[in-house]
Write a protein that holds these residues in place. Structure first.
Motif, PDB file in Angstrom:
ATOM      1  N   TYR A  85       0.815  -1.394   0.019  1.00  0.00           N
ATOM      2  CA  TYR A  85      -0.419   0.225   0.068  1.00  0.00           C
ATOM      3  C   TYR A  85       0.570   0.648  -0.173  1.00  0.00           C
ATOM      4  CZ  TYR A  85      -3.442   3.268   1.182  1.00  0.00           C
ATOM      5  OH  TYR A  85      -4.363   4.620   1.653  1.00  0.00           O
ATOM      6  N   ALA A  86       2.147   1.207   1.016  1.00  0.00           N
ATOM      7  CA  ALA A  86       2.423   2.469   0.987  1.00  0.00           C
ATOM      8  C   ALA A  86       3.557   2.163  -0.428  1.00  0.00           C
ATOM      9  CB  ALA A  86       4.074   2.121   1.858  1.00  0.00           C
ATOM     10  N   ALA A  87       4.136   1.299  -1.273  1.00  0.00           N
ATOM     11  CA  ALA A  87       5.080   1.071  -2.127  1.00  0.00           C
ATOM     12  C   ALA A  87       4.126   2.240  -3.030  1.00  0.00           C
ATOM     13  CB  ALA A  87       5.301   0.361  -2.617  1.00  0.00           C
ATOM     14  N   GLY A  88       2.362   1.866  -3.561  1.00  0.00           N
ATOM     15  CA  GLY A  88       1.346   1.964  -4.449  1.00  0.00           C
ATOM     16  C   GLY A  88       1.168   3.398  -3.957  1.00  0.00           C
ATOM     17  N   LEU A  89       1.261   4.543  -2.872  1.00  0.00           N
ATOM     18  CA  LEU A  89       0.882   5.726  -3.021  1.00  0.00           C
ATOM     19  C   LEU A  89       2.700   5.939  -2.683  1.00  0.00           C
ATOM     20  CD1 LEU A  89      -0.800   7.199  -1.392  1.00  0.00           C
ATOM     21  CD2 LEU A  89       0.652   6.779   0.756  1.00  0.00           C
ATOM     22  N   LEU A  90       3.401   6.291  -2.632  1.00  0.00           N
ATOM     23  CA  LEU A  90       4.600   6.242  -2.832  1.00  0.00           C
ATOM     24  C   LEU A  90       5.036   7.217  -4.483  1.00  0.00           C
ATOM     25  CD1 LEU A  90       6.636   7.742  -1.769  1.00  0.00           C
ATOM     26  CD2 LEU A  90       8.435   5.215  -1.398  1.00  0.00           C
ATOM     27  N   GLY A  91       4.364   5.545  -5.078  1.00  0.00           N
ATOM     28  CA  GLY A  91       4.939   4.945  -6.258  1.00  0.00           C
ATOM     29  C   GLY A  91       4.113   5.853  -7.432  1.00  0.00           C
ATOM     30  N   SER A  92       2.774   6.077  -6.587  1.00  0.00           N
ATOM     31  CA  SER A  92       2.218   7.424  -7.924  1.00  0.00           C
ATOM     32  C   SER A  92       2.014   8.536  -7.908  1.00  0.00           C
ATOM     33  CB  SER A  92       0.637   6.853  -6.993  1.00  0.00           C
ATOM     34  OG  SER A  92      -0.323   8.183  -6.369  1.00  0.00           O
ATOM     35  N   LEU A  93       2.303   9.333  -6.576  1.00  0.00           N
ATOM     36  CA  LEU A  93       2.931  10.452  -6.109  1.00  0.00           C
ATOM     37  C   LEU A  93       4.066  10.905  -6.840  1.00  0.00           C
ATOM     38  CD1 LEU A  93       2.293  10.828  -1.904  1.00  0.00           C
ATOM     39  CD2 LEU A  93       1.573  11.916  -4.207  1.00  0.00           C
ATOM     40  N   THR A  94       5.593  10.689  -6.728  1.00  0.00           N
ATOM     41  CA  THR A  94       6.568  10.367  -7.475  1.00  0.00           C
ATOM     42  C   THR A  94       6.593   9.598  -9.092  1.00  0.00           C
ATOM     43  OG1 THR A  94       7.139   8.102  -7.424  1.00  0.00           O
ATOM     44  CG2 THR A  94       7.774   9.553  -5.321  1.00  0.00           C
ATOM     45  N   GLY A  95       5.445   9.593  -9.300  1.00  0.00           N
ATOM     46  CA  GLY A  95       5.556   8.722 -10.908  1.00  0.00           C
ATOM     47  C   GLY A  95       6.072   7.291 -11.318  1.00  0.00           C
ATOM     48  N   LEU A  96       7.026   6.728 -10.016  1.00  0.00           N
ATOM     49  CA  LEU A  96       8.035   5.868 -10.767  1.00  0.00           C
ATOM     50  C   LEU A  96       7.512   4.248 -10.308  1.00  0.00           C
ATOM     51  CD1 LEU A  96      10.810   6.931  -8.475  1.00  0.00           C
ATOM     52  CD2 LEU A  96      10.853   7.274 -10.930  1.00  0.00           C
ATOM     53  N   GLY A  97       5.760   4.590 -10.240  1.00  0.00           N
ATOM     54  CA  GLY A  97       5.353   3.304  -9.953  1.00  0.00           C
ATOM     55  C   GLY A  97       6.517   2.534  -8.614  1.00  0.00           C
ATOM     56  N   GLY A  98       5.139   1.210  -8.475  1.00  0.00           N
ATOM     57  CA  GLY A  98       5.437   0.891  -6.905  1.00  0.00           C
ATOM     58  C   GLY A  98       6.366  -0.280  -6.722  1.00  0.00           C
ATOM     59  N   GLY A  99       6.548  -0.823  -8.051  1.00  0.00           N
ATOM     60  CA  GLY A  99       7.947  -1.859  -7.908  1.00  0.00           C
ATOM     61  C   GLY A  99       9.202  -1.395  -7.367  1.00  0.00           C
ATOM     62  N   PHE A 100       9.080  -0.102  -7.478  1.00  0.00           N
ATOM     63  CA  PHE A 100      10.916   0.225  -6.893  1.00  0.00           C
ATOM     64  C   PHE A 100      10.915   0.359  -5.496  1.00  0.00           C
ATOM     65  CE2 PHE A 100      11.431   3.439 -10.309  1.00  0.00           C
ATOM     66  CZ  PHE A 100      12.357   2.432 -11.226  1.00  0.00           C
ATOM     67  N   VAL A 101       9.345   0.663  -4.694  1.00  0.00           N
ATOM     68  CA  VAL A 101       9.426   0.259  -3.343  1.00  0.00           C
ATOM     69  C   VAL A 101       9.438  -1.690  -2.514  1.00  0.00           C
ATOM     70  CG1 VAL A 101       8.349   0.733  -0.745  1.00  0.00           C
ATOM     71  CG2 VAL A 101       8.590   2.534  -2.657  1.00  0.00           C
ATOM     72  N   VAL A 102       8.318  -2.614  -3.671  1.00  0.00           N
ATOM     73  CA  VAL A 102       8.261  -3.657  -3.291  1.00  0.00           C
ATOM     74  C   VAL A 102       8.929  -4.627  -3.987  1.00  0.00           C
ATOM     75  CG1 VAL A 102       7.462  -5.425  -4.709  1.00  0.00           C
ATOM     76  CG2 VAL A 102       5.579  -3.507  -4.183  1.00  0.00           C
ATOM     77  N   ILE A 103      10.801  -4.237  -4.313  1.00  0.00           N
ATOM     78  CA  ILE A 103      11.156  -5.360  -4.436  1.00  0.00           C
ATOM     79  C   ILE A 103      12.761  -5.260  -3.444  1.00  0.00           C
ATOM     80  CG2 ILE A 103      13.318  -5.752  -6.339  1.00  0.00           C
ATOM     81  CD1 ILE A 103      11.948  -4.794  -8.088  1.00  0.00           C
ATOM     82  N   PRO A 104      12.630  -3.985  -3.597  1.00  0.00           N
ATOM     83  CA  PRO A 104      13.487  -3.737  -1.619  1.00  0.00           C
ATOM     84  C   PRO A 104      12.946  -4.688  -0.593  1.00  0.00           C
ATOM     85  CG  PRO A 104      13.548  -1.949  -2.645  1.00  0.00           C
ATOM     86  CD  PRO A 104      13.213  -2.326  -3.666  1.00  0.00           C
ATOM     87  N   LEU A 105      11.723  -3.805  -0.715  1.00  0.00           N
ATOM     88  CA  LEU A 105      10.560  -4.674   1.020  1.00  0.00           C
ATOM     89  C   LEU A 105      10.748  -6.043   1.019  1.00  0.00           C
ATOM     90  CD1 LEU A 105       7.924  -4.484   2.860  1.00  0.00           C
ATOM     91  CD2 LEU A 105       6.953  -4.205   0.658  1.00  0.00           C
ATOM     92  N   LEU A 106      10.825  -6.663  -0.117  1.00  0.00           N
ATOM     93  CA  LEU A 106      10.443  -7.928  -0.387  1.00  0.00           C
ATOM     94  C   LEU A 106      11.758  -8.996  -0.123  1.00  0.00           C
ATOM     95  CD1 LEU A 106       8.475  -9.003  -3.110  1.00  0.00           C
ATOM     96  CD2 LEU A 106       7.924  -9.506  -1.434  1.00  0.00           C
TER      97      LEU A 106
ATOM     98  N   LEU B  31      -4.270   4.048  -5.378  1.00  0.00           N
ATOM     99  CA  LEU B  31      -5.514   4.537  -5.853  1.00  0.00           C
ATOM    100  C   LEU B  31      -5.596   6.246  -4.939  1.00  0.00           C
ATOM    101  CD1 LEU B  31      -8.618   1.650  -6.002  1.00  0.00           C
ATOM    102  CD2 LEU B  31      -8.010   4.031  -7.912  1.00  0.00           C
ATOM    103  N   SER B  32      -5.596   5.962  -3.795  1.00  0.00           N
ATOM    104  CA  SER B  32      -4.941   6.915  -2.520  1.00  0.00           C
ATOM    105  C   SER B  32      -4.330   7.751  -2.881  1.00  0.00           C
ATOM    106  CB  SER B  32      -4.618   6.415  -0.962  1.00  0.00           C
ATOM    107  OG  SER B  32      -5.690   5.493  -0.547  1.00  0.00           O
ATOM    108  N   GLY B  33      -3.479   7.414  -3.986  1.00  0.00           N
ATOM    109  CA  GLY B  33      -1.987   8.568  -4.281  1.00  0.00           C
ATOM    110  C   GLY B  33      -2.552   9.167  -5.281  1.00  0.00           C
ATOM    111  N   SER B  34      -3.807   9.289  -6.608  1.00  0.00           N
ATOM    112  CA  SER B  34      -4.417  10.446  -7.691  1.00  0.00           C
ATOM    113  C   SER B  34      -4.996  10.628  -6.516  1.00  0.00           C
ATOM    114  CB  SER B  34      -4.796   8.868  -8.290  1.00  0.00           C
ATOM    115  OG  SER B  34      -5.992   7.728  -7.484  1.00  0.00           O
ATOM    116  N   LYS B  35      -5.832  10.504  -5.240  1.00  0.00           N
ATOM    117  CA  LYS B  35      -6.653  11.402  -4.940  1.00  0.00           C
ATOM    118  C   LYS B  35      -5.861  12.532  -4.419  1.00  0.00           C
ATOM    119  CE  LYS B  35     -10.616   8.770  -5.257  1.00  0.00           C
ATOM    120  NZ  LYS B  35     -10.686   7.553  -4.443  1.00  0.00           N
ATOM    121  N   ILE B  36      -4.390  12.400  -3.156  1.00  0.00           N
ATOM    122  CA  ILE B  36      -3.651  13.187  -3.195  1.00  0.00           C
ATOM    123  C   ILE B  36      -3.194  13.510  -3.665  1.00  0.00           C
ATOM    124  CG2 ILE B  36      -1.894  13.791  -1.418  1.00  0.00           C
ATOM    125  CD1 ILE B  36      -2.425  10.697   0.199  1.00  0.00           C
ATOM    126  N   LEU B  37      -2.946  13.929  -5.024  1.00  0.00           N
ATOM    127  CA  LEU B  37      -1.879  14.250  -6.076  1.00  0.00           C
ATOM    128  C   LEU B  37      -3.302  15.453  -6.154  1.00  0.00           C
ATOM    129  CD1 LEU B  37       0.572  13.378  -7.454  1.00  0.00           C
ATOM    130  CD2 LEU B  37      -0.453  12.948  -9.512  1.00  0.00           C
TER     131      LEU B  37
END
Lengths: 119, 278
Positions: free
Chosen positions: B15-36, B239-245
């Motif tokens: 969820y945090a990854a998706g939020l961060l990914g949508s706010l930065t425009g970098l996508g969720g994978g950038f947080v998901v891979i280090p997290l896992l 989805l949350s990110g797009s609302k905050i944006l």
């Protein structure tokens, strides 16, 4: 209806349906296996229950992870179906050059699917 | 760790990854891979599989809105998908031969480059120079803005196409959308206005990822038990990110904060990759 509207609708339906299926499968999986220990430290390859030949029978046995996998396959298929609709849209506009370009992209994905198994 | 704990941690993290990914425009994978890999000790092959699936979900979900608004250049997207799918297939096949620690180092490097690219000033400059190839391929287009439609032309089709092959290879090896690289190809090389290049790049990520996902599926990189919480979490976060944006569009300091977080993650990945701990 404009093809853009159909494609937009299609993408949304594809994403939410597949996530819904994955969620359902996830609930089944968690109620059955929630208390087991996880072990993903080493890569094990394709598990038996999601191999193409076994996937459907696993789903009918209501195996949670097989149902999740169906949702994921549907999600992967969503952009591919989008391409098919784009091709139809270009054909309707009589833009045969772009119909061909779209079919070429579909062909590359198909090629990837058929040759990606080895290794 | 039990399956339930693992799933809940992953769901929150995604969820945090998706939020961060949508706010930065970098996508969720950038947080998901280090997290896992770093936090949960999961093999990197499972991590790139889950990340790729989440990229398809977020790309398709947000493309739905942009396509309707008519900002996305569909012809340009589909034409460049020839390049990205060829690249993605190549990358997915290569991923099997590349040692895990090298994938981690490459991931960190691409992450740093993408963060820098995302911080760069975006210009909505409109190019009107003609190009023979772009005209022949009907790539020129227009996008809606407050005052009506703005027309633009596309240049350097060959250069952009080549860059897209590279973006596809990276996407196939690392299981990320490589949206930042796609934007460089369109924005920097082909001189497409930023608004059009970001939405078209996003539109392309789904198809690009599908080309490598069909390979990942057959090789067992896509594990349903890992993908399920990751996909659900990333989509809800986005989805949350797009609302905050919409509300905090002008908060520049947020961008720098996120870039900082991403830089730390990237260094962690490279460091652990060099030590062979991934």
């Amino acid at each position: 209806m404009k093809i853009q509207v159909i494609i937009g609708q299609l993408l949304r339906i594809g994403v939410f349906t597949s996530i819904g299926i994955a969620f359902l499968g996830g609930i089944i999986y968690l109620t059955r296996h929630g208390h087991e220990m996880v072990d993903y430290a080493t890569f094990k390859g394709v598990p038996d229950y999601v191999k193409p030949g076994n996937l459907f029978s696993s789903v009918f046995e209501l195996r949670g992870r097989a149902i999740v996998q169906v949702g994921i396959i549907l999600l992967i298929a969503t952009p591919v179906v989008r391409l098919i609709f784009s091709a139809i849209g270009f054909a309707a506009e009589k833009d045969y050059r772009y119909m061909f370009v779209t079919l070429l992209v579909l062909g590359i994905i198909l090629f990837s699917m058929l040759t990606g198994k080895a290794g | 760790m039990t399956v339930l704990t693992f799933t809940l941690i992953l769901l929150a993290g995604a969820y945090a990854a998706g939020l961060l990914g949508s706010l930065t425009g970098l996508g969720g994978g950038f947080v998901v891979i280090p997290l896992l890999t770093l936090a949960l000790g999961v093999d990197i092959h499972y991590a790139i599989g889950a990340s790729l699936v989440s990229a398809i979900a977020t790309s398709s979900g947000s493309a739905a809105a942009y396509v309707k608004e008519g900002i996305t250049n569909m012809r340009l997207g589909i034409f460049l998908e020839i390049a990205t799918t060829i690249g993605a297939f190549t990358g997915a096949v290569l991923a099997a031969f590349i040692p895990a620690h090298f994938i981690a180092i490459l991931f960190g490097t691409v992450l740093i480059c993408s963060a820098i690219i995302s911080l760069k000033k975006k210009s909505n400059e409109v190019n009107l120079k003609k190009s023979y190839l772009a005209e022949k391929l009907k790539l020129d287009g227009n996008f809606p803005e407050a005052g009506g439609f703005v027309a633009y032309r596309v240049v350097n089709v060959v250069g952009g196409f080549g860059m897209m092959i590279v973006a596809g290879i990276i996407s196939g090896i690392l299981g990320i959308g490589s949206g930042a690289l796609k934007v460089v190809a369109m924005d920097g090389v082909m001189r497409i206005p930023f608004k059009v290049s970001t939405t078209t790049s996003n539109f392309m990520i789904g198809v690009t990822a599908a080309a490598s996902a069909v390979v990942y599926l057959q090789r067992g990189y896509i594990d349903p038990a890992i993908c399920m919480p990751v996909v659900i979490g990333v989509v809800l976060g986005a989805l949350s990110g797009s609302k905050i944006l919409v509300r905090t569009a002008s908060a520049a300091w947020l961008k720098y904060l996120f870039a900082g977080i991403i830089l730390i993650l990237a260094i962690q990945m490279i460091y652990n990759g060099i030590l062979g701990r991934v």
